[in-house]
Design an enzyme around this catalytic site. Sequence first.
Site, PDB file in Angstrom:
ATOM      1  N   SER A 103       0.836  -1.201   0.000  1.00 17.77           N
ATOM      2  CA  SER A 103       0.000   0.000   0.000  1.00 17.77           C
ATOM      3  C   SER A 103       0.872   1.252   0.000  1.00 17.77           C
ATOM      4  O   SER A 103       0.481   2.274  -0.559  1.00 17.77           O
ATOM      5  CB  SER A 103      -0.961   0.002   1.192  1.00 17.77           C
ATOM      6  OG  SER A 103      -0.260  -0.083   2.412  1.00 17.77           O
ATOM      7  N   GLU A 104       2.075   1.199   0.620  1.00 18.63           N
ATOM      8  CA  GLU A 104       2.986   2.341   0.575  1.00 18.63           C
ATOM      9  C   GLU A 104       4.442   1.906   0.525  1.00 18.63           C
ATOM     10  O   GLU A 104       4.834   0.909   1.164  1.00 18.63           O
ATOM     11  CB  GLU A 104       2.816   3.249   1.791  1.00 18.63           C
ATOM     12  CG  GLU A 104       2.031   4.501   1.532  1.00 18.63           C
ATOM     13  CD  GLU A 104       0.545   4.299   1.710  1.00 18.63           C
ATOM     14  OE1 GLU A 104      -0.218   5.147   1.208  1.00 18.63           O
ATOM     15  OE2 GLU A 104       0.150   3.307   2.334  1.00 18.63           O
ATOM     16  N   THR A 105       5.212   2.669  -0.235  1.00 14.52           N
ATOM     17  CA  THR A 105       6.667   2.625  -0.174  1.00 14.52           C
ATOM     18  C   THR A 105       7.126   4.031   0.207  1.00 14.52           C
ATOM     19  O   THR A 105       6.694   5.014  -0.388  1.00 14.52           O
ATOM     20  CB  THR A 105       7.279   2.210  -1.520  1.00 14.52           C
ATOM     21  OG1 THR A 105       6.894   0.854  -1.810  1.00 14.52           O
ATOM     22  CG2 THR A 105       8.799   2.291  -1.471  1.00 14.52           C
TER      23      THR A 105
ATOM     24  N   HIS B  89       1.411   4.492   8.637  1.00 11.98           N
ATOM     25  CA  HIS B  89       2.180   3.276   8.906  1.00 11.98           C
ATOM     26  C   HIS B  89       3.568   3.335   8.285  1.00 11.98           C
ATOM     27  O   HIS B  89       4.534   2.848   8.871  1.00 11.98           O
ATOM     28  CB  HIS B  89       1.408   2.031   8.441  1.00 11.98           C
ATOM     29  CG  HIS B  89       1.515   1.718   6.990  1.00 11.98           C
ATOM     30  ND1 HIS B  89       0.723   2.308   6.038  1.00 11.98           N
ATOM     31  CD2 HIS B  89       2.340   0.870   6.319  1.00 11.98           C
ATOM     32  CE1 HIS B  89       1.038   1.824   4.855  1.00 11.98           C
ATOM     33  NE2 HIS B  89       2.023   0.953   4.988  1.00 11.98           N
TER      34      HIS B  89
END
Length: 263
Positions: free
Chosen positions: A43-45, A72
């Site tokens: 969902s995120e980098t 997060h």
Amino acid sequence: MKQYIADAFTDEIFKGNQAAVCVMDKWPSEDTMMHITMENNFSETAFMVKEENGHYRLRWFTPGGEIDLCGHATLASGYILFRFYEKDKEEVVFDTMSGPLTVARKKDLYVMDFPAYELKQVPVTDEMEEAIGVRPLEAWMGRDLLCVLPTEEDVRNAEVDQEKVKKLDGLLLHITARGKKWDSVSRSFAPKLLVPEDPVCGSGHCHIMPYWSKKLGKKEILAYQASRRSGILHGRMEGSRVRLGGRAALYSIAEIADTVKGL
């Protein structure tokens, strides 16, 4: 380039929300950061570079593009810095699209100082009910749409229609209810960012915690994200800010090959 993968808002690997954290000496091209993000398919980098003032410039990318705030991946970034780069510090500062953000070590928690989204109540619609499968009791809008459901079971068992969620207002959709064991139970969905369900959403709790703090008349909120991976978030309202705490666990350390174009 070093890349770490850490699970945030948990102290066990394979739970919480996984984030890739890239620690760099200089910025790669935007195209390269997007390709790395899509290759990771989390969902995120997060990408960060240390600045002359000792802060770190931090940016977050989803498979659907750059985003203005991510909890997060910020927690994971702070955890990586404390563990490998800033071992003697008790606080690190990130310069971001949402302004300066801090992560501090507080006993066994990593505590972030985030802006709370201002919420405006909006009418509950048939479209919301059709997308969620349950008619919300209330609906609120910040950056995201927050829908309050009747029961914890409604949140846990919801089978949302991703295509119908895309048609709702707001960047993400969060569904929440009062928990039996927790102050709040929630789930978060981001199909507009090519993330069907975000396992544990920190920026979402910058909507969820202000709501429940006011509703319950208490500053401290203990929240549970009821995704398949699950996660626990410790929150405290401080005016227009949210102190958002959690734990993290290291999954892997890697080196992105220097043959990657744009590094």
